[in-house]
Scaffold this motif. Structure first.
Motif, PDB file in Angstrom:
ATOM      1  N   THR A  79      34.402  30.155   5.569  1.00  0.00           N
ATOM      2  CA  THR A  79      34.528  29.931   4.143  1.00  0.00           C
ATOM      3  C   THR A  79      33.485  30.029   3.308  1.00  0.00           C
ATOM      4  OG1 THR A  79      34.198  27.448   4.445  1.00  0.00           O
ATOM      5  CG2 THR A  79      36.208  28.191   5.025  1.00  0.00           C
ATOM      6  N   SER A  80      33.604  30.360   2.115  1.00  0.00           N
ATOM      7  CA  SER A  80      32.750  30.650   1.022  1.00  0.00           C
ATOM      8  C   SER A  80      33.231  29.698  -0.406  1.00  0.00           C
ATOM      9  CB  SER A  80      32.192  31.998   0.579  1.00  0.00           C
ATOM     10  OG  SER A  80      31.835  32.593   1.875  1.00  0.00           O
ATOM     11  N   ILE A  81      32.375  29.039  -1.017  1.00  0.00           N
ATOM     12  CA  ILE A  81      32.664  28.712  -2.408  1.00  0.00           C
ATOM     13  C   ILE A  81      32.211  29.874  -3.453  1.00  0.00           C
ATOM     14  CG2 ILE A  81      32.360  26.958  -4.034  1.00  0.00           C
ATOM     15  CD1 ILE A  81      33.913  26.234  -1.404  1.00  0.00           C
ATOM     16  N   LEU A  82      32.771  30.613  -3.960  1.00  0.00           N
ATOM     17  CA  LEU A  82      32.573  31.576  -4.861  1.00  0.00           C
ATOM     18  C   LEU A  82      32.132  31.182  -6.301  1.00  0.00           C
ATOM     19  CD1 LEU A  82      35.123  34.375  -3.448  1.00  0.00           C
ATOM     20  CD2 LEU A  82      32.762  33.803  -2.670  1.00  0.00           C
ATOM     21  N   GLU A  83      30.998  31.184  -6.638  1.00  0.00           N
ATOM     22  CA  GLU A  83      30.575  30.705  -8.208  1.00  0.00           C
ATOM     23  C   GLU A  83      31.290  31.835  -9.036  1.00  0.00           C
ATOM     24  OE1 GLU A  83      29.245  27.715  -8.753  1.00  0.00           O
ATOM     25  OE2 GLU A  83      29.056  27.486  -6.640  1.00  0.00           O
ATOM     26  N   THR A  84      31.648  31.073 -10.287  1.00  0.00           N
ATOM     27  CA  THR A  84      32.177  32.092 -11.376  1.00  0.00           C
ATOM     28  C   THR A  84      31.409  31.792 -12.639  1.00  0.00           C
ATOM     29  OG1 THR A  84      34.175  30.776 -12.173  1.00  0.00           O
ATOM     30  CG2 THR A  84      34.353  32.095 -10.222  1.00  0.00           C
ATOM     31  N   GLU A  85      31.852  32.283 -13.767  1.00  0.00           N
ATOM     32  CA  GLU A  85      31.336  31.892 -15.063  1.00  0.00           C
ATOM     33  C   GLU A  85      32.046  30.532 -15.512  1.00  0.00           C
ATOM     34  OE1 GLU A  85      32.559  34.872 -17.741  1.00  0.00           O
ATOM     35  OE2 GLU A  85      34.791  34.486 -17.511  1.00  0.00           O
ATOM     36  N   LEU A 130      34.522  27.493 -13.052  1.00  0.00           N
ATOM     37  CA  LEU A 130      34.820  26.774 -12.024  1.00  0.00           C
ATOM     38  C   LEU A 130      34.828  27.891 -10.753  1.00  0.00           C
ATOM     39  CD1 LEU A 130      37.455  24.126 -13.034  1.00  0.00           C
ATOM     40  CD2 LEU A 130      35.254  23.941 -12.641  1.00  0.00           C
ATOM     41  N   PRO A 131      34.510  27.306  -9.643  1.00  0.00           N
ATOM     42  CA  PRO A 131      34.329  28.107  -8.167  1.00  0.00           C
ATOM     43  C   PRO A 131      35.658  28.403  -7.964  1.00  0.00           C
ATOM     44  CG  PRO A 131      33.698  26.009  -7.831  1.00  0.00           C
ATOM     45  CD  PRO A 131      33.923  26.028  -9.389  1.00  0.00           C
ATOM     46  N   LEU A 132      35.732  29.704  -7.075  1.00  0.00           N
ATOM     47  CA  LEU A 132      36.962  30.019  -6.329  1.00  0.00           C
ATOM     48  C   LEU A 132      36.600  29.416  -5.027  1.00  0.00           C
ATOM     49  CD1 LEU A 132      37.206  33.745  -7.688  1.00  0.00           C
ATOM     50  CD2 LEU A 132      38.868  31.798  -8.000  1.00  0.00           C
ATOM     51  N   PHE A 133      37.804  29.311  -4.164  1.00  0.00           N
ATOM     52  CA  PHE A 133      37.430  29.297  -2.641  1.00  0.00           C
ATOM     53  C   PHE A 133      38.029  30.313  -1.696  1.00  0.00           C
ATOM     54  CE2 PHE A 133      39.193  27.824   1.517  1.00  0.00           C
ATOM     55  CZ  PHE A 133      37.922  26.991   1.840  1.00  0.00           C
ATOM     56  N   PHE A 134      37.215  30.983  -1.053  1.00  0.00           N
ATOM     57  CA  PHE A 134      37.369  31.865  -0.054  1.00  0.00           C
ATOM     58  C   PHE A 134      37.370  31.617   1.362  1.00  0.00           C
ATOM     59  CE2 PHE A 134      35.952  35.757   2.432  1.00  0.00           C
ATOM     60  CZ  PHE A 134      37.080  36.493   2.138  1.00  0.00           C
ATOM     61  N   ALA A 135      38.268  32.217   2.180  1.00  0.00           N
ATOM     62  CA  ALA A 135      38.187  32.121   3.539  1.00  0.00           C
ATOM     63  C   ALA A 135      38.676  33.175   4.326  1.00  0.00           C
ATOM     64  CB  ALA A 135      39.210  30.514   3.972  1.00  0.00           C
ATOM     65  N   ALA A 136      38.024  33.443   5.471  1.00  0.00           N
ATOM     66  CA  ALA A 136      38.598  34.548   6.378  1.00  0.00           C
ATOM     67  C   ALA A 136      38.556  34.388   7.659  1.00  0.00           C
ATOM     68  CB  ALA A 136      37.801  35.992   5.773  1.00  0.00           C
ATOM     69  N   SER A 190      40.925  27.960  -8.861  1.00  0.00           N
ATOM     70  CA  SER A 190      41.017  26.442  -9.092  1.00  0.00           C
ATOM     71  C   SER A 190      40.985  26.471 -10.770  1.00  0.00           C
ATOM     72  CB  SER A 190      39.412  26.057  -8.902  1.00  0.00           C
ATOM     73  OG  SER A 190      38.332  27.072  -9.752  1.00  0.00           O
ATOM     74  N   GLU A 191      41.467  27.530 -11.406  1.00  0.00           N
ATOM     75  CA  GLU A 191      41.854  27.479 -12.926  1.00  0.00           C
ATOM     76  C   GLU A 191      43.040  28.246 -13.140  1.00  0.00           C
ATOM     77  OE1 GLU A 191      38.605  27.471 -15.694  1.00  0.00           O
ATOM     78  OE2 GLU A 191      37.368  28.235 -14.186  1.00  0.00           O
ATOM     79  N   GLU A 192      44.200  28.231 -12.311  1.00  0.00           N
ATOM     80  CA  GLU A 192      45.371  28.949 -12.585  1.00  0.00           C
ATOM     81  C   GLU A 192      46.222  28.333 -13.462  1.00  0.00           C
ATOM     82  OE1 GLU A 192      49.590  30.255 -12.128  1.00  0.00           O
ATOM     83  OE2 GLU A 192      48.680  28.293 -11.850  1.00  0.00           O
ATOM     84  N   GLU A 193      46.123  27.006 -13.696  1.00  0.00           N
ATOM     85  CA  GLU A 193      46.784  26.335 -14.671  1.00  0.00           C
ATOM     86  C   GLU A 193      45.909  26.509 -16.201  1.00  0.00           C
ATOM     87  OE1 GLU A 193      49.507  25.937 -13.931  1.00  0.00           O
ATOM     88  OE2 GLU A 193      49.893  24.836 -11.905  1.00  0.00           O
ATOM     89  N   LYS A 194      44.865  27.224 -16.151  1.00  0.00           N
ATOM     90  CA  LYS A 194      44.130  27.464 -17.385  1.00  0.00           C
ATOM     91  C   LYS A 194      44.207  28.818 -17.450  1.00  0.00           C
ATOM     92  CE  LYS A 194      40.370  25.202 -18.062  1.00  0.00           C
ATOM     93  NZ  LYS A 194      38.959  24.603 -17.514  1.00  0.00           N
ATOM     94  N   ALA A 245      35.261  37.668 -11.732  1.00  0.00           N
ATOM     95  CA  ALA A 245      35.020  37.395 -10.317  1.00  0.00           C
ATOM     96  C   ALA A 245      35.559  38.211  -9.189  1.00  0.00           C
ATOM     97  CB  ALA A 245      35.575  35.892 -10.319  1.00  0.00           C
ATOM     98  N   VAL A 246      36.614  38.789  -9.488  1.00  0.00           N
ATOM     99  CA  VAL A 246      37.248  39.689  -8.643  1.00  0.00           C
ATOM    100  C   VAL A 246      36.486  41.033  -8.515  1.00  0.00           C
ATOM    101  CG1 VAL A 246      39.156  41.420  -7.992  1.00  0.00           C
ATOM    102  CG2 VAL A 246      39.532  39.072  -8.982  1.00  0.00           C
ATOM    103  N   LYS A 247      35.658  41.354  -9.870  1.00  0.00           N
ATOM    104  CA  LYS A 247      34.896  42.634  -9.810  1.00  0.00           C
ATOM    105  C   LYS A 247      33.545  42.346  -8.984  1.00  0.00           C
ATOM    106  CE  LYS A 247      35.012  44.780 -13.534  1.00  0.00           C
ATOM    107  NZ  LYS A 247      34.665  45.473 -14.989  1.00  0.00           N
ATOM    108  N   GLN A 248      33.090  40.930  -9.409  1.00  0.00           N
ATOM    109  CA  GLN A 248      31.762  40.545  -8.526  1.00  0.00           C
ATOM    110  C   GLN A 248      31.973  40.657  -7.062  1.00  0.00           C
ATOM    111  OE1 GLN A 248      30.295  37.078 -10.123  1.00  0.00           O
ATOM    112  NE2 GLN A 248      28.870  36.972  -8.692  1.00  0.00           N
TER     113      GLN A 248
END
Length: 498
Positions: free
Chosen positions: A69-75, A77-83, A184-188, A196-199
């Motif tokens: 797992t990783s917490i992906l920082e964005t401009e 709130l962060p995203l959560f990633f797992a693989a 973490s910001e889908e409702e916003k 973030a997807v590009k990064q």
């Protein structure tokens, strides 16, 4: 003992359980406990501390299942990633869900705390609270869990985790690499997502994307959705006197911004709901094959009218699914002066309308906003982006302050895509039922950044009941849908792509 309402032959034929219901109920029971624990953590995206607490919970749960797992920082709130550990010889599925939820007004809920899940059963037209201990002997799959984000979207996350548990218990070798990205910001509107997807493009690389958000078709049949509409917003304000004025003194004399705005809005649509702004529907062509797909969805326009309690639908499309193929122009809020017991005999100073424009792939959001702006100008209004100055007020008869929101693009995957064929065949085989295939849904999920950047097809595979009250008070999840979701994830992850 309570009656068991949901037994599927799938569990016997695919999972190979020696007993038909014990393992099923055990996993669903575990899912309920895990979901109750997850819902306890408030997840309002407006509160960053809420999101941090959810990320900690998710990290522990996914790590315990063997995910990296990783917490992906964005401009923001962060995203959560797992693989799971990768194998380059296997195709990769990327799952998208979201961990944030809508804000709550506890006074509107039929329970003290929307984050404390309540178990309820149907009692006539009402809901009766049940004890969680009653689930220990047997499970009634018609009972529901009431709490914020039980359906949108913590429920599907828990279903996924418990499907992983069952795959491991049955020693199933997964034919896929599995990646999960949780927003973490889908409702916003997920504003940080495109960058973030590009990064994190290399980390998110996959063969196709599966989105687990939204409800199954109201028929309850297994459902796959090939796209969703995008969205953008506009705020329009008209102006009368600099301050509200006594209607006895200045009625019939000072211009009324409410009437100005009403006349402007009235000319945007005809009496049957079609947008009259030139070019608004350009580029949309529904051929015979597309019409056949739209008509295959088992909707009932009569039942929709009865449920929503209106006599006649608008005529943008000939039926519900056809209407969703076009961009919309919707008044989502309208106000001027005071109403109800607070009404005052005044000429208001301003009138404001909030508009949302739902987008389809053929309609660019910026282009549609410009069409609306051009229409306003053609109606004789002076447009400003800020409050008008005294000079502007004295120079122009009709003024609109024009504020626009960001654009979330629509997406739509070809209905003949082989990955879509795989999902349809898997669902049909699993549930021994026809799969409802929806070309595009009316709501918005911010998926276009994945499609545009990763160049992969995307499909929505919803898990929850259609009447779940998402975004509203008394959001709920039918327990039978937990079993459905576990089955669905299990089937997708255990079935070879070819």
């Amino acid at each position: 003992m309570k009656k068991l309402y949901f037994v599927s032959l799938f569990f016997l034929s695919i999972w190979g359980f020696s007993q038909d219901s014990t393992a099923i109920k055990s996993q669903v029971r575990h899912s309920i406990d895990e979901l109750v624990d997850f819902v306890k953590i408030p997840n309002d995206a407006l509160n960053a501390d809420d999101i941090d607490a959810n990320l900690i919970w998710l990290r522990d749960k996914f790590n315990n299942r063997g995910f990296n797992t990783s917490i992906l920082e964005t401009e923001n709130l962060p995203l959560f990633f797992a693989a799971l550990p990768m194998d380059d010889s296997k195709p990769t599925i990327l799952f998208y869900m979201h961990l944030d939820g809508q804000s709550v007004d506890p006074s509107k809920w039929d329970q003290p705390n929307p984050y404390e899940t309540v178990l309820k059963s149907k009692d006539g037209d009402q809901w009766k609270t049940e004890s969680f201990s009653d689930l220990n002997d047997d499970i009634n799959y018609d009972w529901r869990l009431f709490g914020r984000s039980t359906s949108d979207d913590k429920g599907p996350i828990v279903m996924f985790l418990n499907a992983i548990d069952l795959l491991k218990k049955n020693n199933i070798a997964l034919p896929f690499n599995v990646k999960v990205i949780l927003d973490s910001e889908e409702e916003k509107s997920s504003k940080p997502l495109p960058q973030a997807v590009k990064q994190y493009r290399e980390l998110l690389k996959a063969d196709f994307l599966v989105i687990n958000d939204g409800p199954v078709h109201p028929s309850g049949k297994p459902t796959i959705i090939y796209g969703c509409r995008g969205i953008t917003t506009l705020s329009l304000t008209t102006f009368g006197p600099i301050k509200p004025q006594h209607s006895g003194h200045y009625g019939n004399y000072a211009p009324n911004p409410g009437f100005q705005l009403a006349q402007l809005l009235a000319n945007m649509k005809d009496k049957e709901g079609r947008v009259l702004i030139p070019g608004y529907y350009d580029g949309i062509n529904l051929n015979e094959a597309t019409q056949a797909v739209l008509k295959s969805v088992p909707d009932s326009d009569e039942l929709i009218s009865e449920k929503l309690q209106f006599k006649t639908a608008e005529k943008v499309g000939a039926f519900y699914q056809e209407a969703l193929q076009y961009p919309s122009l919707n008044i989502r809020g309208l106000g001027s002066g005071w109403i109800g017991e607070k009404a005052r005999t005044i000429v208001p100073a301003t009138a404001t309308v909030e508009l949302d424009l739902r987008l389809v792939p053929e309609s660019d959001g910026t282009r549609l906003k410009n069409l609306v702006k051009n229409y306003i100008t053609s109606e004789g209004f002076y447009i400003t982006n800020d409050l008008p100055t005294a000079k502007e007020r004295l120079e122009h008869d009709k003024i609109v302050m024009f504020k626009e929101g960001s654009v979330t693009d629509a997406f739509r995957t070809d209905l003949n895509n082989p990955n879509g064929d795989f999902l349809v065949k898997t669902l049909k085989s699993t549930f021994q039922d026809d799969v409802v295939q929806i070309r595009i849904m009316g709501g918005t999920v911010p998926i276009s950044p994945f499609i545009n950047e990763l160049k992969i097809p995307a499909f929505i595979v919803p898990m929850v009941n259609a009447d779940n009250n998402q975004h509203s008070p008394n959001e709920n999840l039918k327990i039978g849908q937990i079993a459905y979701g576990i089955q669905t994830f299990y089937a997708i992850l255990s079935t070879p792509l070819n």
